[in-house]
Design a protein around this motif. Sequence first.
Motif, PDB file in Angstrom:
ATOM      1  N   SER A  66       0.785  -1.309   0.165  1.00 49.02           N
ATOM      2  CA  SER A  66      -0.100  -0.209  -0.010  1.00 49.02           C
ATOM      3  C   SER A  66       0.969   1.093   0.030  1.00 49.02           C
ATOM      4  CB  SER A  66      -1.019   0.047   1.209  1.00 49.02           C
ATOM      5  OG  SER A  66      -1.521   1.144   1.568  1.00 49.02           O
ATOM      6  N   ALA A  67       1.782   1.180   0.862  1.00 49.98           N
ATOM      7  CA  ALA A  67       2.671   2.527   0.947  1.00 49.98           C
ATOM      8  C   ALA A  67       3.450   2.839  -0.404  1.00 49.98           C
ATOM      9  CB  ALA A  67       3.841   2.283   2.175  1.00 49.98           C
ATOM     10  N   VAL A  68       3.991   1.879  -0.846  1.00 46.34           N
ATOM     11  CA  VAL A  68       4.643   2.010  -2.376  1.00 46.34           C
ATOM     12  C   VAL A  68       3.956   2.150  -3.434  1.00 46.34           C
ATOM     13  CG1 VAL A  68       6.148   0.757  -3.854  1.00 46.34           C
ATOM     14  CG2 VAL A  68       6.780   0.330  -1.525  1.00 46.34           C
ATOM     15  N   SER A  69       2.600   1.679  -3.402  1.00 45.78           N
ATOM     16  CA  SER A  69       1.973   1.878  -4.491  1.00 45.78           C
ATOM     17  C   SER A  69       1.232   3.179  -4.337  1.00 45.78           C
ATOM     18  CB  SER A  69       0.760   0.748  -4.880  1.00 45.78           C
ATOM     19  OG  SER A  69      -0.013   0.502  -3.752  1.00 45.78           O
ATOM     20  N   THR A  70       0.833   3.667  -3.222  1.00 46.42           N
ATOM     21  CA  THR A  70       0.332   5.075  -3.099  1.00 46.42           C
ATOM     22  C   THR A  70       1.401   6.091  -3.388  1.00 46.42           C
ATOM     23  OG1 THR A  70      -1.090   4.201  -1.375  1.00 46.42           O
ATOM     24  CG2 THR A  70      -0.844   6.310  -1.235  1.00 46.42           C
ATOM     25  N   PHE A  71       2.547   5.779  -2.966  1.00 45.29           N
ATOM     26  CA  PHE A  71       3.678   6.915  -3.436  1.00 45.29           C
ATOM     27  C   PHE A  71       3.834   7.153  -4.752  1.00 45.29           C
ATOM     28  CE2 PHE A  71       7.951   7.521  -4.761  1.00 45.29           C
ATOM     29  CZ  PHE A  71       8.247   8.884  -3.914  1.00 45.29           C
ATOM     30  N   LEU A  72       3.862   5.885  -5.527  1.00 49.72           N
ATOM     31  CA  LEU A  72       4.049   6.198  -6.858  1.00 49.72           C
ATOM     32  C   LEU A  72       2.865   6.927  -7.520  1.00 49.72           C
ATOM     33  CD1 LEU A  72       5.702   2.614  -7.750  1.00 49.72           C
ATOM     34  CD2 LEU A  72       6.517   5.013  -8.003  1.00 49.72           C
ATOM     35  N   THR A  73       1.418   6.422  -6.878  1.00 48.35           N
ATOM     36  CA  THR A  73       0.341   6.901  -7.739  1.00 48.35           C
ATOM     37  C   THR A  73       0.228   8.543  -7.274  1.00 48.35           C
ATOM     38  OG1 THR A  73      -0.939   4.821  -7.352  1.00 48.35           O
ATOM     39  CG2 THR A  73      -2.263   6.686  -7.651  1.00 48.35           C
ATOM     40  N   ASP A  74       0.649   8.967  -6.020  1.00 47.40           N
ATOM     41  CA  ASP A  74       0.435  10.305  -5.912  1.00 47.40           C
ATOM     42  C   ASP A  74       1.568  11.053  -6.663  1.00 47.40           C
ATOM     43  OD1 ASP A  74      -1.525   9.520  -4.003  1.00 47.40           O
ATOM     44  OD2 ASP A  74      -0.175   9.668  -2.089  1.00 47.40           O
ATOM     45  N   ALA A  75       2.669  10.361  -6.896  1.00 47.70           N
ATOM     46  CA  ALA A  75       3.586  10.980  -7.813  1.00 47.70           C
ATOM     47  C   ALA A  75       3.429  11.262  -9.141  1.00 47.70           C
ATOM     48  CB  ALA A  75       4.966  10.430  -7.527  1.00 47.70           C
ATOM     49  N   GLY A  76       2.010  10.581  -9.528  1.00 45.40           N
ATOM     50  CA  GLY A  76       1.666  10.872 -10.940  1.00 45.40           C
ATOM     51  C   GLY A  76       2.183   9.728 -11.824  1.00 45.40           C
ATOM     52  N   ALA A  77       2.537   8.569 -11.198  1.00 47.39           N
ATOM     53  CA  ALA A  77       2.905   7.386 -11.778  1.00 47.39           C
ATOM     54  C   ALA A  77       1.692   6.392 -11.997  1.00 47.39           C
ATOM     55  CB  ALA A  77       3.959   6.573 -11.472  1.00 47.39           C
ATOM     56  N   ASN A  78       1.605   5.771 -13.465  1.00 46.55           N
ATOM     57  CA  ASN A  78       0.778   4.595 -13.357  1.00 46.55           C
ATOM     58  C   ASN A  78       1.391   3.354 -13.418  1.00 46.55           C
ATOM     59  OD1 ASN A  78      -1.742   3.172 -14.099  1.00 46.55           O
ATOM     60  ND2 ASN A  78      -1.621   3.613 -16.223  1.00 46.55           N
ATOM     61  N   ILE A  79       0.926   2.345 -12.421  1.00 44.91           N
ATOM     62  CA  ILE A  79       1.500   1.198 -12.153  1.00 44.91           C
ATOM     63  C   ILE A  79       1.250   0.201 -13.282  1.00 44.91           C
ATOM     64  CG2 ILE A  79       1.667  -0.967 -10.407  1.00 44.91           C
ATOM     65  CD1 ILE A  79       1.210   1.176  -8.291  1.00 44.91           C
ATOM     66  N   VAL A  80       2.320  -0.202 -13.929  1.00 49.26           N
ATOM     67  CA  VAL A  80       2.084  -1.164 -15.105  1.00 49.26           C
ATOM     68  C   VAL A  80       1.969  -2.654 -14.510  1.00 49.26           C
ATOM     69  CG1 VAL A  80       3.063  -1.916 -17.268  1.00 49.26           C
ATOM     70  CG2 VAL A  80       3.031   0.626 -16.505  1.00 49.26           C
ATOM     71  N   THR A  81       3.160  -2.759 -13.793  1.00 46.32           N
ATOM     72  CA  THR A  81       3.054  -4.399 -13.302  1.00 46.32           C
ATOM     73  C   THR A  81       3.798  -4.254 -11.801  1.00 46.32           C
ATOM     74  OG1 THR A  81       3.788  -5.030 -15.245  1.00 46.32           O
ATOM     75  CG2 THR A  81       4.149  -6.572 -13.504  1.00 46.32           C
TER      76      THR A  81
END
Lengths: 283, 283, 283, 283
Positions: free
Chosen positions: A18-33
């Motif tokens: 949750s922490a890693v994916s939320t960080f990336l999402t908040d930074a504007g990244a779209n998680i691909v895999t």
Amino acid sequence: ADHGRLLVQCSDQPGIVSAVSTFLTDAGANIVTLDQHSTAAEGGAFFQRTEFHLPGLAAAREDLERAFAAEVAEKFGMQFRLSEAARPKRVAIMVSKTDHCVLDLLWRNRRGELDMNVAMVISNHPDLADQVRPFGVPYFHIPATRDNRPEAEQRMLELLRGNVDLVVLARYMQIISGDFLEGVGCPLINIHHSFLPAFIGAGPYQKAKDRGVKLIGATAHYVTQDLDEGPIIEQDVVRVDHRHETADLVRLGADVERAVLSRAVRWHLEDRVARHDNTTIVF
Amino acid sequence: ADHGRLLVQCSDQPGIVSAVSTFLTDAGANIVTLDQHSTAAEGGAFFQRTEFHLPGLAAAREDLERAFAAEVAEKFGMQFRLSEAARPKRVAIMVSKTDHCVLDLLWRNRRGELDMNVAMVISNHPDLADQVRPFGVPYFHIPATRDNRPEAEQRMLELLRGNVDLVVLARYMQIISGDFLEGVGCPLINIHHSFLPAFIGAGPYQKAKDRGVKLIGATAHYVTQDLDEGPIIEQDVVRVDHRHETADLVRLGADVERAVLSRAVRWHLEDRVARHDNTTIVF
Amino acid sequence: ADHGRLLVQCSDQPGIVSAVSTFLTDAGANIVTLDQHSTAAEGGAFFQRTEFHLPGLAAAREDLERAFAAEVAEKFGMQFRLSEAARPKRVAIMVSKTDHCVLDLLWRNRRGELDMNVAMVISNHPDLADQVRPFGVPYFHIPATRDNRPEAEQRMLELLRGNVDLVVLARYMQIISGDFLEGVGCPLINIHHSFLPAFIGAGPYQKAKDRGVKLIGATAHYVTQDLDEGPIIEQDVVRVDHRHETADLVRLGADVERAVLSRAVRWHLEDRVARHDNTTIVF
Amino acid sequence: ADHGRLLVQCSDQPGIVSAVSTFLTDAGANIVTLDQHSTAAEGGAFFQRTEFHLPGLAAAREDLERAFAAEVAEKFGMQFRLSEAARPKRVAIMVSKTDHCVLDLLWRNRRGELDMNVAMVISNHPDLADQVRPFGVPYFHIPATRDNRPEAEQRMLELLRGNVDLVVLARYMQIISGDFLEGVGCPLINIHHSFLPAFIGAGPYQKAKDRGVKLIGATAHYVTQDLDEGPIIEQDVVRVDHRHETADLVRLGADVERAVLSRAVRWHLEDRVARHDNTTIVF
């Protein structure tokens, strides 16, 4: 161009994904895999690999690393590595006289299957220069024997240090010293021509013939101080029978060797391989 | 009913194939399949397996053996064995507590895939009696431990001697003594739960997990005095990865074990396996 | 140098093995390997391949053929072919734009794995000339399209006729006409990029992706008038999953294609492949 | 006991992984495994499977579902399914006369390899009753032929409806009607005895023999209205050659069939299989 990869590693504990994916999402990244692995239900080690798409990654990368370190990594006691897919790793290939592994790597690189910049091929023999150079890669012949190992390794280190992110031993038949391993400053992948841990050491195909095994194999592994004992990245086998002479095992094994080595190198280049004790996690 | 198999073995020399096939043809047999193998271009050992159809084989067999010995075998210094396909081998299966290998053999036998008469199942545990007996096979429970091994083996020998042509160790977890091997008077096939020579001895799946191999396997071999060192008949592997716990390796390996063992037993029952030094020729 | 191969084919009947092996032995040959196959217990077709060693074979070959025809072949109504291992087959490789199959064949030839003389590479595109010619093989560019097929095939036939014993279609993407097949006067082997008979015709990897198969494959077969319907020599597969895009299937499939094609060509060069109806026997 | 699985499916869009994992973490769950897949870089479908550990899951499940629907699923337009690992699926197995698939499933269930409650075995033949019932599973014989199909299917539906979560066709050789598929109200998995899409329909092993393929296979797929056309879950193959008669293909294929079917059933039981168009994603 805006494709990134984030690898993290820490003690397992709730909330990491949750922490890693939320960080990336908040930074504007779209998680691909996203792949993750825990080595045990309780008290294990945790590994995660996330591929993401973030417009302007190249420019934003340093800030992103700093922010991730401060906001996430510190809290969980994480080691992490952030890499850009657009920056291929720089690779040196070391080889002795047999051509199948080095040519297969160069050919896959030319085809676009292996995303790397081959900085050089180093060999203790001159034989393969004419086959390597047409690929546009420098070929350095550095004679290496038992007797001149320290000097030879010194010359190699001068060529390699700072210039490459990975060294591939593509059937390089000389012993590598501990000093070299420490001095080179990047991982080494070796291909061993047996299904490890069977037939460690020299002459594995002859040993396989003598033992009468019904399958022979090859093993790609990271190089450590202990010969043929490093973490295994990939293995495969091929069926043989009593009609095959040792020379046939060498021929059939060569196909397995080049296939196994190219897969291991590809996975390393894509940051798919994490090391845990003496084993690997391949995402 | 009139199907026969002739296996011969001798030093390689010109004219063997011609002599054997001419003998069979002159005796009125029609050669159905012929396989041969020389271990070396010069001075090797020669092996041949011939399947043939000969009306009235059962009645003619003894005469045929005598004639072959006199007319062919003596000249070439041959060892030979002539068997009738219509007379299935008598087999004993020895097992401890795990069911997958023994049940697979019994099930293939019931289906007609394995042409054998299972004379008995012997176990050092009572656990599998209820699963074995519905196949119509006697189940003998003979407790065997380190301490009572000589007595236990003595009781087993009394059951086996003269009654079986083959003993299959279908995950029998006790050591077999040299005395037992000599006394039983027939070949033994064992299934080892690793890709030999990797992970010899106890606990191979745990060892495989610790070493981080990417394939696990199983090996069927003839039993000799040297534990896990006998001639290999068949091997196979299955792919595993970092997500597999040791228990998963045990589960996935069980499928390989039963497949490998049933193939090895089938080939032995069909007289397809010849032994040469510590290896096998599987025709 | 004195190594020969004799292939025979006829209606099954008693005494063939004996007659052939006795003929060879009487002629002074030592049988090295003998394989035979009957397609049915009664009334089938019979095939035999015999490798033998006969000092002075090259000089004696014509006499040997005449004698075999008179003494053995006529009696059994046999077709036969006698070849010398020392005379490698002359091969033409036809290719369009993709490099993996043709380069693998040339590389194996240079290594000594494929015993053939590559007389020429013919392509309907100029792209691969620079990669082929360093192997010392002539590269002929003959543009071929739907519109000029008859003229293009005519030019190819002028190059091929009388000059080659085998044509290998190593991902040659043009239709071959019946006139060409008849005119070329030697067998053709094609590699099809699917596990035939699945995904006949164009675009098999896209079809495989759409169907959601879990394995993809490749098939080497002799070319007949019916597209992708000729006798299959060799096939193999590789595992794929939902993460693989069509481009990944193309990449993974290429490795299977080159492996399958090189095995099929090797077996043909060693006279191991017999044709029976629309199937093959591979000794 | 507190192990749960959450499967979600929606149009791909940023923030899903973060939203789902944060929801679970905030609910007190520890994510054990997370797998996700997008079918395209842009505008594809998104799938995610999350295994988690949540103390008191059984009691909390309904609230959790409601909360997830309101807080996450609605926002992303998600379909989702939440299941408890502690509640095994209820399964019916349908079979005709061949034993290998049904016995393998029952045996793996007894061993603990397949976590399911086998509610019943239904057969259109009485033959296998004696082999099935010792596993403690009811065996219902419902004669089904072309002529009485509607009545037979009606009786089956009465047995199945509401009682099972999955129907496995373990070599059930009757056509299943569209009415039955609609009426049964749960997924069906079938094992087809060929490497689909090769050899659709009846008699695939004979077709494989006639075509001369070098590998034969088996395919497990979800059943749809179109015979042998449903989404493929798993496939595998085994090598064959010219010596194998059709009966040998049947024998060798049986081993592949039972292996492939048991893997597909296992993955379904563990909620690892998502359907997308006519394909599957197997996490």
